[in-house]
Every structure is written in C-alpha cells, then in structure tokens.
Design a protein around this motif. Sequence first.
Motif, PDB file in Angstrom:
ATOM      1  N   UNK A 233       0.847  -1.207   0.000  1.00  0.00           N
ATOM      2  CA  UNK A 233       0.000   0.000   0.000  1.00  0.00           C
ATOM      3  C   UNK A 233       0.879   1.252   0.000  1.00  0.00           C
ATOM      4  N   UNK A 234       1.930   1.215   0.805  1.00  0.00           N
ATOM      5  CA  UNK A 234       2.867   2.348   0.860  1.00  0.00           C
ATOM      6  C   UNK A 234       3.484   2.590  -0.524  1.00  0.00           C
ATOM      7  N   UNK A 266     -11.066  -0.422  17.395  1.00  0.00           N
ATOM      8  CA  UNK A 266      -9.984  -1.313  16.971  1.00  0.00           C
ATOM      9  C   UNK A 266     -10.121  -1.643  15.481  1.00  0.00           C
ATOM     10  N   UNK A 267      -9.028  -1.524  14.750  1.00  0.00           N
ATOM     11  CA  UNK A 267      -9.054  -1.872  13.323  1.00  0.00           C
ATOM     12  C   UNK A 267      -9.361  -0.696  12.406  1.00  0.00           C
ATOM     13  N   UNK A 268      -9.806   0.424  13.001  1.00  0.00           N
ATOM     14  CA  UNK A 268     -10.147   1.588  12.170  1.00  0.00           C
ATOM     15  C   UNK A 268      -8.890   2.108  11.448  1.00  0.00           C
ATOM     16  N   UNK A 269      -7.762   2.077  12.137  1.00  0.00           N
ATOM     17  CA  UNK A 269      -6.504   2.552  11.537  1.00  0.00           C
ATOM     18  C   UNK A 269      -6.150   1.749  10.297  1.00  0.00           C
ATOM     19  N   UNK A 270      -6.255   0.426  10.397  1.00  0.00           N
ATOM     20  CA  UNK A 270      -5.919  -0.430   9.251  1.00  0.00           C
ATOM     21  C   UNK A 270      -6.891  -0.186   8.099  1.00  0.00           C
ATOM     22  N   UNK A 271      -8.190  -0.058   8.463  1.00  0.00           N
ATOM     23  CA  UNK A 271      -9.201   0.177   7.432  1.00  0.00           C
ATOM     24  C   UNK A 271      -8.965   1.517   6.738  1.00  0.00           C
ATOM     25  N   UNK A 272      -8.586   2.523   7.537  1.00  0.00           N
ATOM     26  CA  UNK A 272      -8.390   3.866   6.970  1.00  0.00           C
ATOM     27  C   UNK A 272      -7.231   3.881   5.977  1.00  0.00           C
ATOM     28  N   UNK A 273      -6.243   3.012   6.191  1.00  0.00           N
ATOM     29  CA  UNK A 273      -5.117   2.936   5.258  1.00  0.00           C
ATOM     30  C   UNK A 273      -5.594   2.438   3.890  1.00  0.00           C
ATOM     31  N   UNK A 274      -6.478   1.458   3.919  1.00  0.00           N
ATOM     32  CA  UNK A 274      -7.040   0.931   2.664  1.00  0.00           C
ATOM     33  C   UNK A 274      -7.886   2.008   1.989  1.00  0.00           C
ATOM     34  N   UNK A 278      -7.465   3.859  -1.722  1.00  0.00           N
ATOM     35  CA  UNK A 278      -8.520   4.038  -2.726  1.00  0.00           C
ATOM     36  C   UNK A 278      -8.612   5.502  -3.154  1.00  0.00           C
ATOM     37  N   UNK A 279      -8.536   6.407  -2.172  1.00  0.00           N
ATOM     38  CA  UNK A 279      -8.636   7.842  -2.481  1.00  0.00           C
ATOM     39  C   UNK A 279      -7.465   8.278  -3.354  1.00  0.00           C
ATOM     40  N   UNK A 280      -6.264   7.835  -2.993  1.00  0.00           N
ATOM     41  CA  UNK A 280      -5.076   8.217  -3.786  1.00  0.00           C
ATOM     42  C   UNK A 280      -5.193   7.678  -5.207  1.00  0.00           C
ATOM     43  N   UNK A 286      -0.882   8.100  -9.908  1.00  0.00           N
ATOM     44  CA  UNK A 286       0.569   7.897  -9.892  1.00  0.00           C
ATOM     45  C   UNK A 286       1.168   7.967  -8.496  1.00  0.00           C
ATOM     46  N   UNK A 287       0.315   8.179  -7.485  1.00  0.00           N
ATOM     47  CA  UNK A 287       0.815   8.262  -6.118  1.00  0.00           C
ATOM     48  C   UNK A 287       1.389   9.630  -5.801  1.00  0.00           C
TER      49      UNK A 287
END
Lengths: 293, 246
Positions: A233-234, A266-274, A278-280, A286-287
Amino acid sequence: MTTIALLLITGLGLGALYFLIAAGLSLIWGLMRVLNFAHGAFFTVAAYAGWSASRMVVGASPDLQWLVAVVVAVVVGGVFATLTEVVLIRPLYARHVGQVLVTVGLALATISLVQGGFGSDPQRLALPAWMTNTTTIVGANIPNTRMLVIAVALLVFALLLFFLQRTRFGLIVRAGVENRAMVQALGIDVHRAFTLVFAIGGMAAGLAGMLAGTYYGTIDPGRGTAMLIFAFIVVIIGGLGSVTGSAVAAVVVGELQQFLNFYGAAGVGDFSVVLLLAVVLLIRPGGFSGAST
Amino acid sequence: MSAAAPAAAATMLLDVRDLDVYIGESHILQGVSFGVRRGGITGLLGRNGVGKTTTLRGILGLVPRTGSVLLGGDETTRLATHEIVRRGVAYVPEDRDVFAGLTVEENLRLAERAGAPLRYDLVYELFPELEQRAAQKAGTLSGGQQQMVALARALLNGDNRILLVDEPTKGLAPLVVRHVVEALQRAAEIATILLVEQNLSVAHKLVKDVVVLDQGRVSFTGDVEQLMGDPALARRHLGLAAVGSH
C-alpha cells in the motif's frame, strides 16, 4: 500532548519499518515490473537467520549479539534476494503471471519452512538494556527502540538517495524506472541493475526483519507477510519506483494507523489505510510522487 | 554471385537478411533484406506503418526477430541489445525517449560507454543549448531540445559506427528541422547513418542510398535521385500525397 507525542513517534517507528520494506519493493517494481510477493519471505528468513546467529555468539555482550543479528540479517536478506532474482525471476522476465505465481509460491513455502524449523510461536529477541529503556520526550516515555528504528530508517533513506543520485548504478536504476528498453539501447546491461536492485531490496527487507524484531521484542513467522500488505500500500501511495514517495507514504500510513487505532475503534486505523489507498488511486493514480506507472 | 558481390559486401557496414518480425498475430516484417554502405546516410523510407521503426528495433534486438543482421560482417542476432549497441550502434528513437526525470547532463552521462572516446566537444558545438541547460530536467525541454539530447546521446561515443535515426524531424518547427539536418550532415562525416524520415525534402537533402519498405517488404533499393527523379516511381513506392508534398 503526551499521548500525541507518543503516538507520533510510535507511528514514525512503524512508518520506518514500512519504508524499509517498501523502498526495495518500489525499486523492484519500478525498474523490473516484478510484483515481488516473496519480499516478506526475505524479511522473515533474514530475521530468523539474525536471531539464530545472535544465539550462537555465546558469552558476547547483548550489544554485540544484537549487532551480529543485524549484520547477518542484512547479509542473508541480500543473498536470498539475489538468488531469488537469478534463479527464479530471471527466467520469467515479461511473464508477469509466472512471476506472481513463483513469488507467491516462494513466500508460502518459505514461511512454512520457517514454521517447521522454528515453530509458529514468536521467539523473544534478547536486546541490550538501553534498548528496553525509554526516553522522556514532551512528557511521554518513548521506547528507545522506536527512536533506533527511526534513526536507522533515516540512515537507509539517505544511503539510498546517495546511491540513486550520486552513483552510475543509481543513474541506471532511475533511468530504467522510466524506460528500460532505452537504457538497453544505450548499451547498458540492465540485468545487472536488476540483480543489484533485488539485492538492495533484500538487504533492506532483512534489516527491516531484524528491526521489527527489535521494535516488537520478538520475531514471528507471519510478521513479514502481514507487514508486506501495508508495504505494498505504501509503494502504491508513494508512487511506484520512487524511494522518496515511499518514505513520505510510509510515514503517512504509520501515523494514520497509530492515531486512528488509538482514537477510533480497533481496526479503524488499518481500514483507513485501505481507504487512503482508494482515495489516492482515484485522485492521483501515480501516487504522491506522480509517477505515471 | 557476380565478381563484384564480395567487394560490395566488404563495403557494407550493415547487412540485413531475411528479417522477420511478428508482433502479436501481425507479421510486421516479411523477409526484409538490404545493406547499408559505410559512410554517408542511407534512407529507410515508406508510407506510415510499413515497418520502418520495427526494422530499426529489429536490428537492435528490441523486438523478437528471425533472420540475420551482420554488422561489419559479424552476426548480431544472437546478441542482447546492449551487446549490439556496444559494437558501435547508436539509436535515436522516434519519440526521442529522453529520460524525463533526469537532467540533460545525466541523460548524456548515461550514454557514456566505458573505453569509448567521448565527444562532448562535438556535441556542445552542435548543440550549445545543451551545455547551457545541463542541469535542467529533460522532461521540461521543448521537443526540439529533446531531439538534440537524443542526437547528442548517439553522437557522444566516438566508437559508434552506425547511427539508427528514426524520424528526427517529426513534429519540429522548420528552424529546428534545419538545425537537425545540419547536425545529421555533420554526424555523417564521422559515422554511417540509417535514417528513417517521412519528410521527403529532408530525406532528399540528406540521403544518397534509399531503401523503401512497403507492407513489411523491401519494394525498392537504389539511389535517391533515381527514386525522386522519377515521379511515377516515387508515387508508386512512397504514395501520391508524399510525393506531392515533396
């Protein structure tokens, strides 16, 4: 303020680990168009090799044991990655499905072998006393391991930038990320650059494996795979092939996870990364670095 | 084979024989054979989509191909692209393919070949703008300036024997076209050039020998005056519109 300082520095530490994995992944994809699912296996094998080596240095000081573990992890990560490129990836250039299958297969087989050899339970890593202490910053007691991981990642970032900006191989890698065929058409053996990039990626992953052990206090067969997901993801958020983009994205992902996991459910942080991914992808495919691929 | 044939073969720097290229299901080159004499500029002409760019890429091994490509009498088809290039072949692609994220200076430095005498003097004499813009990212240059970078990369190594130049004037302003033509004339004094060019007035000005492709096959080889001097012949091989614009 204390909590925020703690979360900030812990998030930076997590981001530092992501960066060490993502930098190699990003360069490998950018230059070679290889989606390397075996990168987590480099991390895991190197961590176990380092841990085993540290246990062999009987009677040595904890500092020396830890240093031996890190050096062995870096070397094993580099060697494992080089062998993977030469033996498994090279015959499959331009066969992307084959590359995915072989790297996924290697990752699964390696993790199973590690579990078979060392068991599924986490193994405690002996750390020097100063690493288990904390340092007070803005009233927050920050584990020294967080600062160590951040410092090492900054050093690796600086070394990678030096390599990319100041050496001929770095120039070849940067050009190859843009247009591999044209690099060959200038008379450059791009396959040597492939092997080198794989080796560098493997060394960084090996270092990440040992530093993750230092960060969490244990090594564990599943951690490489778990961290690889966030590292991918990074890489995408940072822009494929961009080391600086990976560094920025790693910090953003690490901080986002830490803050939202703490303040949200719990888990909101991981979900927010996904969600961020999607937003990016929608707004800036192109990131962060704006790379077109 | 006539008695003159071995002598003719000795003067050929590049000899392409029965070159076949498939891209997907399409049979792009169908037994293309021609030679390029040492010195001067040979034109590779033809309508759009007849396989000119593919021929250059086939010579370099950038596309899978069968057949034979001899460079100075040595077979090159089993070599990797970088090994072919190291034998003295330089490539100026149709879209210039400069490395946009690298500076002008880095683009040139990347083209340097170990052991080759470097001709920065010539490059900066032909394209003084490049010296002034050495620190500028190549992606921010105009099309003409990018073409200068692409040509400069090809001219940089003193041991290059042949330059494969693909449509160097495409999309450029007339003033820049003149500059590129002058540079190619100068380059032809020191190396052999195989030039793909759609602008027939430019081709006429530069080339002596001509190879014309049509639907993946060689339809004409000979002297440029022989082709251009005969409107019916030129129309048949190059198309009505092309000859009309010439």
